[in-house]
Write an enzyme that holds these catalytic residues in place. Structure first.
Site, PDB file in Angstrom:
ATOM      1  N   CYS A  36     -37.007   0.973 -55.259  1.00  0.00           N
ATOM      2  CA  CYS A  36     -35.961  -0.059 -55.498  1.00  0.00           C
ATOM      3  C   CYS A  36     -34.663   0.710 -54.750  1.00  0.00           C
ATOM      4  CB  CYS A  36     -35.430  -0.613 -56.951  1.00  0.00           C
ATOM      5  SG  CYS A  36     -34.273  -1.537 -56.943  1.00  0.00           S
TER       6      CYS A  36
ATOM      7  N   CYS B 231     -31.713  -8.095 -58.989  1.00  0.00           N
ATOM      8  CA  CYS B 231     -30.970  -7.187 -58.214  1.00  0.00           C
ATOM      9  C   CYS B 231     -29.660  -7.024 -59.433  1.00  0.00           C
ATOM     10  CB  CYS B 231     -30.268  -7.587 -57.042  1.00  0.00           C
ATOM     11  SG  CYS B 231     -29.221  -9.296 -57.213  1.00  0.00           S
TER      12      CYS B 231
ATOM     13  N   CYS C  80     -24.397  -8.183 -65.014  1.00  0.00           N
ATOM     14  CA  CYS C  80     -24.681  -7.052 -63.909  1.00  0.00           C
ATOM     15  C   CYS C  80     -23.596  -6.181 -64.277  1.00  0.00           C
ATOM     16  CB  CYS C  80     -24.800  -7.738 -62.621  1.00  0.00           C
ATOM     17  SG  CYS C  80     -25.089  -6.374 -61.512  1.00  0.00           S
TER      18      CYS C  80
ATOM     19  N   CYS D 255     -21.679 -11.298 -60.666  1.00  0.00           N
ATOM     20  CA  CYS D 255     -22.552 -11.816 -61.746  1.00  0.00           C
ATOM     21  C   CYS D 255     -22.256 -11.197 -63.077  1.00  0.00           C
ATOM     22  CB  CYS D 255     -24.121 -11.415 -61.444  1.00  0.00           C
ATOM     23  SG  CYS D 255     -24.539 -12.194 -59.739  1.00  0.00           S
TER      24      CYS D 255
ATOM     25  N   GLU E  72     -27.602   3.957 -56.070  1.00  0.00           N
ATOM     26  CA  GLU E  72     -28.713   4.256 -56.810  1.00  0.00           C
ATOM     27  C   GLU E  72     -30.009   3.822 -56.208  1.00  0.00           C
ATOM     28  OE1 GLU E  72     -28.118   1.861 -60.141  1.00  0.00           O
ATOM     29  OE2 GLU E  72     -26.406   2.893 -60.878  1.00  0.00           O
TER      30      GLU E  72
ATOM     31  N   CYS F 121     -20.568  -3.853 -55.792  1.00  0.00           N
ATOM     32  CA  CYS F 121     -20.900  -5.075 -55.232  1.00  0.00           C
ATOM     33  C   CYS F 121     -19.888  -6.204 -55.276  1.00  0.00           C
ATOM     34  CB  CYS F 121     -22.149  -5.606 -56.151  1.00  0.00           C
ATOM     35  SG  CYS F 121     -22.704  -7.336 -55.584  1.00  0.00           S
TER      36      CYS F 121
HETATM   37  S1  SF4 Z   1     -26.712  -9.152 -59.896  1.00  0.00           S
HETATM   38 FE1  SF4 Z   1     -26.966  -8.341 -57.457  1.00  0.00          FE
HETATM   39  S2  SF4 Z   1     -25.458  -9.645 -56.619  1.00  0.00           S
HETATM   40 FE2  SF4 Z   1     -25.143 -10.040 -58.576  1.00  0.00          FE
HETATM   41  S3  SF4 Z   1     -23.433  -8.495 -59.017  1.00  0.00           S
HETATM   42 FE3  SF4 Z   1     -25.173  -7.526 -59.538  1.00  0.00          FE
HETATM   43  S4  SF4 Z   1     -25.606  -6.434 -57.561  1.00  0.00           S
HETATM   44 FE4  SF4 Z   1     -24.396  -8.039 -57.085  1.00  0.00          FE
END
Ligand code: SF4
Length: 356
Positions: free
Chosen positions: A112, A342, A126, A123, A99, A119
């Site tokens: 961005c 992020c 996320c 987190c 993206e 990833c």
């Molecule tokens: S917030 Fe950023 S570092 Fe954390 S899981 Fe999502 S993409 Fe990865």
């Protein structure tokens, strides 16, 4: 198979040109054409001899990421879904997309970009984390996101471009490709962005921060903090078990800031989780003495099991930090501000209208 030139540095292109029996400076001309002039067609590189243009047309290619889908927000932002290449040079990852987001404002556009597909950092707030790591992006795939967003919006470009590495992925876990792309973004002979206008956001990979500190050319650094003590951070960012807050803050204290530079700490406020006045006081103590600012990002409810903080809790949090002389901003979660941490991109999908 034609050689892909997107993502190659100037020394790479000089060397490649020499391997074709051409003078190295032809590589520098192609480098300038690709990144500074944003050309993709060798035929229009008229400072190259006609025979070389024809040869490059046969033996090389400059491939921007394809756009699979565009999502348009009411405030003018466009989010792009970009399918990954599936050829052998790109390795695994067929079927996956990354993206990028273009966010216009009067004097500038902010783009961005992602550095990994999916990833590996888990987190809990996320959506990207739910994908796991699909694969690392190459330098060309990272810089290509900037080029494609500029190209697709060429009729409405403002004079200044900001780039934030805050999309999918943890940039410091794909260090070499990310920094190769950043060097192209910051090179006055390429995209010529100012280091003040390019920001890399990390979940707190301490060895990556230490490595970044050694780089001659580097972007600004933002750290996604999101908690005020280890127990809280372990729960929402398990990476904290590997790099706990004390080690992270120690790396931040050692980080060599340029005279004009501040560290940014991103703090997503999750209602009832990390938004108490005690949290605010602990955050103030953590960042005391650092040349830094704190961006508070009130959580925008979505598919994940968190709730938005109360407006009064956000204001109290901000007030406590400001009272302790911390430079603090509240980034409300619309348009550009939703991307301030992020991995937040996927969260906005439901609020944007799809257009292929
Ligand atoms: S917030 Fe950023 S570092 Fe954390 S899981 Fe999502 S993409 Fe990865």
């Amino acid at each position: 198979m034609p050689v892909e030139l997107l993502g190659k540095s100037q020394p790479d292109l000089r060397e490649w040109m020499a391997s074709l029996g051409e003078p190295g400076y032809r590589g520098a001309q192609v480098y300038h054409a690709i990144y500074a002039e944003r050309q993709r067609d060798f035929a229009s590189m008229t400072n190259l001899p006609a025979a070389l243009r024809e040869r490059l047309g046969r033996e090389a290619t400059i491939t921007l990421p394809a756009i699979e889908r565009r999502y348009h927000s009411a405030d003018g932002a466009v989010r792009y879904l970009l399918p990954l290449r599936t050829d052998s040079a790109a390795g695994a990852g067929g079927g996956a997309t990354v993206e990028a987001v273009f966010m216009p404002s009067e004097e500038r556009q902010t783009i961005c970009i992602s550095t990994q597909a999916g990833c590996p950092v888990d987190c809990k707030f996320c959506l990207t984390a739910t994908l796991g790591l699909v694969r690392n992006l190459g330098a060309g795939e990272i810089v290509g996101q900037v080029l494609v967003a500029l190209e697709d919006n060429r009729e409405r470009l403002a004079p200044r471009t900001n780039v934030v590495l805050m999309g999918q992925g943890e940039p410091l876990l794909n260090f070499d490709a990310t920094m190769a792309a950043v060097r192209i973004l910051l090179d006055p002979n390429a995209l010529a962005l100012s280091p003040r206008h390019v920001t890399l956001s990390t979940s707190g990979i301490v060895p990556g921060i230490e490595r970044l500190a050694q780089e001659k050319v580097r972007p600004k650094l933002a750290v996604s903090l999101n908690a005020s003590n280890d127990a809280e951070r372990d729960a929402i960012m398990p990476i904290n078990r590997k790099y706990p807050i004390a080690a992270l803050l120690e790396a931040c204290r050692r980080y060599p800031l340029r005279p004009w530079e501040r560290l940014t700490f991103e703090y997503v406020l999750l209602g009832g989780v990390n938004d108490s006045p005690e949290d605010a006081r602990r955050v103030a103590r953590l960042v005391a003495g650092l040349r830094a600012k704190v961006n508070l990002i009130p959580w925008n409810p979505g598919e994940l099991p968190y709730r938005a903080p109360e407006a009064a809790a956000v204001e109290e949090f901000r007030r406590i930090l400001a009272e302790k002389n911390v430079l603090v901003f509240v980034r409300y979660s619309r348009g550009q501000d939703i991307f301030a941490a992020c991995g937040q991109l996927a969260v906005i999908e439901s609020g944007m209208e799809a257009r292929a």
